[in-house]
Design a protein around this motif. Structure first.
Motif, short mmCIF file in Angstrom:
data_model
loop_
_atom_site.label_atom_id
_atom_site.label_comp_id
_atom_site.label_asym_id
_atom_site.label_seq_id
_atom_site.Cartn_x
_atom_site.Cartn_y
_atom_site.Cartn_z
N ASP A 64 0.83 -1.21 0.00
CA ASP A 64 0.00 0.00 0.00
C ASP A 64 0.86 1.25 0.00
O ASP A 64 0.47 2.29 -0.54
N ASP A 65 2.05 1.17 0.64
CA ASP A 65 2.89 2.35 0.81
C ASP A 65 3.63 2.75 -0.46
O ASP A 65 4.02 3.91 -0.60
N ILE A 66 3.85 1.81 -1.36
CA ILE A 66 4.65 2.13 -2.54
C ILE A 66 3.88 1.96 -3.85
O ILE A 66 4.41 2.28 -4.92
N MET A 67 2.65 1.47 -3.79
CA MET A 67 1.90 1.20 -5.03
C MET A 67 1.53 2.49 -5.75
O MET A 67 1.43 3.56 -5.15
N ILE A 68 1.31 2.36 -7.06
CA ILE A 68 0.75 3.45 -7.85
C ILE A 68 -0.76 3.43 -7.63
O ILE A 68 -1.41 2.43 -7.92
N PRO A 69 -1.35 4.49 -7.07
CA PRO A 69 -2.79 4.46 -6.79
C PRO A 69 -3.61 4.31 -8.06
O PRO A 69 -3.17 4.69 -9.16
N ARG A 70 -4.81 3.78 -7.93
CA ARG A 70 -5.63 3.42 -9.09
C ARG A 70 -5.91 4.60 -10.00
O ARG A 70 -6.00 4.45 -11.22
N ASP A 128 -11.90 -4.77 -5.00
CA ASP A 128 -11.73 -3.56 -5.78
C ASP A 128 -10.25 -3.22 -5.93
O ASP A 128 -9.47 -3.39 -4.98
N VAL A 129 -9.89 -2.73 -7.09
CA VAL A 129 -8.49 -2.40 -7.37
C VAL A 129 -8.07 -1.17 -6.58
O VAL A 129 -8.74 -0.13 -6.63
N MET A 130 -6.97 -1.29 -5.84
CA MET A 130 -6.43 -0.17 -5.07
C MET A 130 -5.28 0.51 -5.79
O MET A 130 -5.06 1.71 -5.64
N GLY A 131 -4.55 -0.26 -6.57
CA GLY A 131 -3.40 0.29 -7.27
C GLY A 131 -2.58 -0.79 -7.92
O GLY A 131 -3.04 -1.94 -8.08
N LEU A 132 -1.35 -0.44 -8.28
CA LEU A 132 -0.47 -1.36 -8.99
C LEU A 132 0.92 -1.25 -8.40
O LEU A 132 1.41 -0.15 -8.11
N VAL A 133 1.56 -2.40 -8.18
CA VAL A 133 2.91 -2.41 -7.64
C VAL A 133 3.79 -3.26 -8.55
O VAL A 133 3.33 -4.27 -9.11
N THR A 134 5.04 -2.85 -8.71
CA THR A 134 5.97 -3.57 -9.59
C THR A 134 7.20 -4.02 -8.80
O THR A 134 7.48 -3.52 -7.71
N LEU A 135 7.92 -4.95 -9.40
CA LEU A 135 9.17 -5.41 -8.79
C LEU A 135 10.16 -4.26 -8.67
O LEU A 135 10.90 -4.15 -7.70
#
Length: 392
Positions: A175-181, A280-287
């Motif tokens: 949650d802290d580093i994801m790109i918000p939706r 529900d989609v909260m955001g997107l996180v990558t390696l």
């Protein structure tokens, strides 16, 4: 006893004979202390007896006091304080040669050492002390963090930062580093095909989520490497596009970064969609986002390269409301609270307990003065933040 046990084990594993010999002695500290104290006390008592006899023959009864004072001074200076201070300052230079003597002495006086230790252990057990529970050399996470901090010049600053970054992975979640939706760039498969192709040609990301109508209805992830082949065809349709997508990988919110890093490795994935308990989609996180938490941003000046933070001539910063608190703290070396809202907009609205309808000034944590500059769509769009007030 003043030896660095971790350095000693490293040298022992590297084949250093003196380190191996010393490590074997320290494996049973009770026996090592036993043989040292047996020899120490034997020599001290013998010396006091000889000194008393000699002093009495020379000075009579007054010789007892003279021998006691003189021998106490000699033993303290030459037998205790000086050698032990030297050993504490240079433990390896003293311990390694001493092990050549102590190991044979331990074998020679082994029966006596066992008797002395046995009697001592019985007395300790009578006092309620469990002698089987010795100390441990294992380090907790916070203790390991202190070791890294105190390494100083022994570990370069960049590597020290990476080690601390790895230790911090357990404290940070996706949650802290994801790109918000609302900032996720994706392709709506129901859009006109020409618009989709234009979006693919101008895409700045390696992987794009594909969804139908709404971001909550993600059908897959499209890699730009496969798009290049599609764009070379005479005709591209939605079916061909969907055929090249890979099933999306979903992870729950709140997943710790160290867990997600292993999950990425296990699933052979580089991108994950973060969803809440309702799906529900909260955001997107990558390696790459997780790796940046370890190695730092892939830029030399984070503040100047962060598009959400714009320095001003008066020393203040105009910051986008969607900027995350962690990014702001990392870029500007501030300490805004991170235990609540994730974004600056959330921090401001939580502090005000309402969505402001006009520009207002607030102070966060008693140090950070903020001026709301723009409000749109029920959100704080931009904020002027002044450098923190130094505590008096």
């Amino acid at each position: 006893m003043a030896l660095n046990r971790y350095r000693l084990r490293h040298k022992a594993r590297s084949g250093n004979r003196a380190a191996k010999r010393t490590s074997e002695l320290l494996d049973r500290t009770d026996r090592l202390i036993g043989v040292i104290l047996i020899g120490n006390n034997f020599v001290n008592i013998l010396a006091s007896a000889i000194a008393t006899i000699v002093a009495v023959r020379i000075w009579g009864d007054a010789g007892i006091a003279i021998a006691t004072f003189t021998l106490t001074l000699v033993v303290l200076v030459f037998g205790e304080v000086t050698p032990k201070t030297l050993a504490a300052l240079h433990p390896e230079k003293v311990a390694f040669p001493a092990s050549l003597i102590l190991k044979p002495l331990l074998k020679l006086f082994y029966p006596l050492v066992l008797v002395v230790n046995g009697v001592s252990n019985v007395l300790l057990r009578c006092l309620g002390v469990d002698t089987s529970k010795g100390g441990t050399d294992q380090l907790s996470q916070e203790e390991l963090r202190t070791v890294v901090h105190e390494a100083g010049g022994l570990i370069p600053g960049t590597r020290r930062g990476m080690l601390l970054g790895i230790l911090d992975l357990e404290k940070v979640s996706v949650d802290d580093i994801m790109i918000p939706r609302n900032e996720v760039v994706g392709i709506d498969i129901e859009d006109d095909i020409d618009e989709i192709l234009e979006q693919l040609r101008t895409a700045q990301h390696t992987r794009l989520p594909i969804y139908k109508g709404d971001i909550n209805n993600i059908v897959g992830i499209l890699h730009m490497r496969k798009v290049a082949r599609l764009l070379s065809l005479d005709e591209v349709n939605r079916a061909a596009l969907l055929n090249e997508t890979r099933d999306a990988y979903f992870v729950p919110e709140g997943t710790p970064l160290h867990t997600q890093l292993f999950n990425f490795q296990k699933e052979k994935r580089r991108t994950a969609i973060v969803v809440d308990e309702y799906g529900d989609v909260m955001g997107l996180v990558t390696l790459e986002d997780i790796l940046e938490e370890i190695v730092g941003e892939f830029t030399t000046d984070v503040a100047s390269n962060n598009r959400d933070i714009t320095p001003q001539p008066d020393g203040s910063f105009i910051i986008d409301g969607t900027a995350t608190i962690r990014d702001i703290n990392k870029a500007l070396e501030w300490h805004l609270p991170v235990d609540g809202p994730k974004t600056l907009n959330g921090l401001v609205t939580e502090h005000l307990e309402e969505i402001p309808d006009t520009s207002v000034c607030i102070t966060i944590s008693g140090r950070y003065r903020m001026e709301i500059l723009q409000i749109r769509d029920n959100r704080v769009r931009s904020v002027r933040v002044y450098p923190p007030i130094k505590p008096s």
